[in-house]
Scaffold this active site. Structure first.
Site, short mmCIF file in Angstrom:
data_model
loop_
_atom_site.label_atom_id
_atom_site.label_comp_id
_atom_site.label_asym_id
_atom_site.label_seq_id
_atom_site.Cartn_x
_atom_site.Cartn_y
_atom_site.Cartn_z
N CYS A 34 0.83 -1.22 0.00
CA CYS A 34 0.00 0.00 0.00
C CYS A 34 0.86 1.26 0.00
CB CYS A 34 -0.98 0.00 1.17
SG CYS A 34 -0.21 0.22 2.78
N SER A 36 4.46 0.97 -1.04
CA SER A 36 5.77 0.52 -1.51
C SER A 36 5.57 -0.24 -2.82
CB SER A 36 6.42 -0.40 -0.47
OG SER A 36 5.54 -1.44 -0.13
N ASP A 59 -1.85 -8.89 3.25
CA ASP A 59 -2.15 -7.91 4.29
C ASP A 59 -2.02 -8.58 5.65
OD1 ASP A 59 -3.85 -6.17 6.06
OD2 ASP A 59 -4.16 -5.14 4.14
N GLY A 83 2.66 -0.96 8.64
CA GLY A 83 1.77 -0.01 9.30
C GLY A 83 1.65 1.23 8.44
N LEU A 84 0.61 2.01 8.73
CA LEU A 84 0.45 3.31 8.08
C LEU A 84 1.17 4.34 8.94
CD1 LEU A 84 -3.36 3.08 7.20
CD2 LEU A 84 -1.39 2.59 5.71
N ASN A 100 -5.75 -0.55 10.80
CA ASN A 100 -4.57 -1.15 10.15
C ASN A 100 -3.49 -1.47 11.20
OD1 ASN A 100 -3.42 -1.55 7.25
ND2 ASN A 100 -1.75 -0.66 8.41
N SER A 125 8.11 4.33 17.96
CA SER A 125 8.55 5.68 17.58
C SER A 125 8.76 6.53 18.82
CB SER A 125 7.46 6.31 16.71
OG SER A 125 7.68 7.69 16.58
N TYR A 150 -1.83 8.47 14.75
CA TYR A 150 -0.70 7.60 14.39
C TYR A 150 0.13 7.27 15.63
CZ TYR A 150 4.09 6.50 13.12
OH TYR A 150 5.33 5.91 13.08
N LYS A 154 0.96 3.57 17.90
CA LYS A 154 2.26 3.03 18.33
C LYS A 154 2.23 2.76 19.84
CE LYS A 154 4.22 2.81 14.48
NZ LYS A 154 4.51 1.51 13.93
N ARG A 293 4.33 24.43 12.86
CA ARG A 293 3.39 23.38 12.46
C ARG A 293 2.70 22.87 13.72
NH1 ARG A 293 5.95 18.21 9.43
NH2 ARG A 293 6.92 17.96 11.47
#
Ligand code: NAD
Ligand code: UD1
Length: 337
Positions: A34, A36, A59, A83-84, A100, A125, A150, A154, A293
Site C-alpha cells: 500500500c 511501496s 495484508d 503499518g500506516l 490497520n 517511535s 498515528y 504506536k 506546524r
C-alpha cells in the site's frame, strides 16, 4: 535465524533486509504494497546477491494469508514494520490507522503464537514520549500524550505487547523507538519514496535540491532552541537497520520485554540540516520561514546509552553522511522506484 519481515518492501524494512542478509539471516517478507513497490525488493536482492527475496503480497489483517506464509516458511522471529505512518493523514482518517496498525498487529500476533513464533521486534517511535519530560530522552522517561492518532497506535501496540509478554513469558519482545530516520543505502539503489508532497524534512530538502519544489518552508523560527528552529535526532537508515540486527541478539538471549531508543543522541536544528546538506552536496537550498506546524515541539533527542550498553550498537553515520546518501538516492531516482 529465519525471520518474517512485515512491511519489508518499505523504507526501513528494505534497508533492514539488506543488513539481515549481511549478518547471515534468512527472511520471508509480507507486504500489501500500500506504500511501496516490488521494485524495492528486486533492488535488495541485487544488493545482497540473491536471485530473489521470498515475498508474499498480503495484508497483515488477512489471517489465512499469514497462516499460509508461516506454514510454508516456519520462522523463529518476526520484525514488524507493516503499518500506516502519515501523521497528518492519521488525523483525518483515525479509524483507518487504528484498524490497520492496531487490529492488524492483533491478527499478526495471534497467527505468530499459533505457529510458536514468539520472538518479535516492533517498530515503535519516539512519538510515544509525547512532549518529553526530559531531554535527552532515556527509555525510563514516562510515555506522554501522543499528538496524533498515528502516535496513539504506536503507544497502544506497545501496551498490548507488554501485556502479552507479561502474561506469557515465552514471548521475547523488543520495542524499538526510532527517532528521525533519514538517508538511504550508500549505493543509491534503495531509499525513501514519499507519495505527493513530503511531510518530513529530509525528503522535502532533496526535492528542493532536484528542482521539484521551489524552496523549503521552515516551520517556526521562534522555538526555544539555539537558532529558533526545531531540533531533532536524525538517524541514518542504515544505522537504524543495523539496530534491528543488534536487537536480535537480545531475542537470542531471551530478553523477555526490552525497550530501546534508536537515535544518535545528537540534536540538530532545521537550519543545521540545511547547512549540512549544502556542505555535503554543494547545492544551495533556498528557504523561508513559516508559522509553527501544529503538534511540533521545540527539541527532542535520544539518550542511546542503553542500546550501546546492552546491544553493543551505536550509530556510525553523521549528519553529512545522511544528507549525502539522501541526495544520492534522490538524484539517481528522481521519480522514486
Ligand atoms: P513505509 O511506509 O515505507 O513501510 C511500511 C510498509 O508496510 C509499506 O511497505 C506498506 O506497504 C506496508 N504495510 C502497511 N500496512 C500494511 C498491512 N496492513 N499489511 C501489509 N503491509 C502493510 O514506512 P517506514 O518508514 O519504512 O516505516 C516502517 C515502520 O516504522 C512503520 O511501522 C512506521 O510507523 C515505523 N516508524 C517509521 C518512522 C519513520 O520516520 N519512517 C519513524 C518511527 C516509526
Ligand atoms: C514527524 C512526526 C513523528 C514521526 C516522524 C517520522 C509530526 C508532528 N511528527 O516527526 O510522529 O514519527 O515524523 O519521521 O508530524 N520541518 C520544516 N519544514 C518541512 C518539514 C519539516 O521546517 O517542510 C521541520 C519540523 O518542524 C521539525 C523538523 O523539520 O522541526 C523535522 O520534521 P519531520 O521530518 O516532519 O519530523 P518530526 O516532526 O520530528
Amino acid at each position: 535465524m529465519k525471520i518474517l519481515v512485515t512491511g519489508g518492501a518499505g523504507f526501513i524494512g528494505s534497508h533492514t533486509i539488506v543488513e539481515l542478509y549481511h549478518a547471515g539471516h534468512d527472511v520471508v517478507v509480507v507486504d500489501n504494497l500500500c506504500n511501496s513497490s516490488r521494485e524495492s525488493l528486486k533492488r535488495v536482492a541485487e544488493l545482497v546477491g540473491v536471485a530473489e527475496i521470498p515475498f508474499f503480497e498480503a495484508d497483515i489483517r488477512d489471517r489465512s494469508a499469514l497462516d499460509h506464509v508461516l506454514t510454508e516458511h516456519p520462522c523463529e522471529a518476526c520484525i514488524h514494520f507493516a503499518g500506516l505512518k502519515a501523521v497528518g493523514e492519521s488525523v483525518t482518517k483515525p479509524w483507518e490507522y487504528y484498524e490497520n496498525n492496531v487490529s492488524g498487529t492483533l491478527v499478526l500476533l495471534d497467527v505468530l503464537r499459533q505457529h510458536h513464533c514468539c520472538n518479535l521486534i516492533f517498530s515503535s517511535s519516539a512519538t510515544v514520549y509525547g512532549d518529553p519530560a526530559e531531554v535527552p530522552i532515556t527509555e525510563a522517561c514516562p510515555k506522554g500524550r501522543c499528538a496524533s492518532p498515528y502516535g496513539q497506535t504506536k503507544s497502544m501496540v506497545e501496551e498490548i505487547l507488554m501485556d502479552m509478554q507479561k502474561a506469557d513469558p515465552l514471548w521475547n519482545i523488543v520495542l524499538l523507538r526510532y527517532f528521525n530516520p533519514v538517508g538511504a543505502h550508500p549505493s543509491g539503489q534503495i531509499g525513501e519514496n514519499p507519495n505527493g508532497i513530503p511531510n518530513n524534512l529530509m525528503p522535502y530538502i532533496t526535492q528542493v535540491a532536484i528542482g521539484k519544489r521551489p524552496q523549503l518552508g521552515i516551520f517556526g523560527n521562534d522555538y526555544d532552541t539555539p537558532d529558533g528552529t526545531g531540533v531533532r535526532d536524525y538517524i541514518h537508515v542504515v544505522d537504524l537497520a543495523r539496530g534491528h540486527v543488534a536487537a536480535l541478539t537480545a531475542i537470542e538471549r531471551k530478553c523477555g520485554l526490552a525497550i530501546y531508543n534508536l537515535g544518535t543522541g545528537q540534536g540538530y536544528s532545521v537550519l543545521d540540516v540545511v547547512k549540512a546538506f549544502e556542505k555535503s552536496t554543494g547545492i544551495p537550498i533556498p528557504y523561508h520561514f513559516e508559522p509553527r506546524r501544529p503538534g511540533d515541539i521545540d527539541s527532542y533527542f535520544s539518550n542511546p546509552a542503553k542500546a550501546a550498553r546492552e546491544l553493543h550498537w551505536t550509530a556510525q553515520y553523521g549528519l553529512e553522511d545522511m544528507c549525502r546518501d539522501s541526495w544520492n538516492w534522490q538524484k539517481q531516482n528522481p521519480e522514486g522506484f
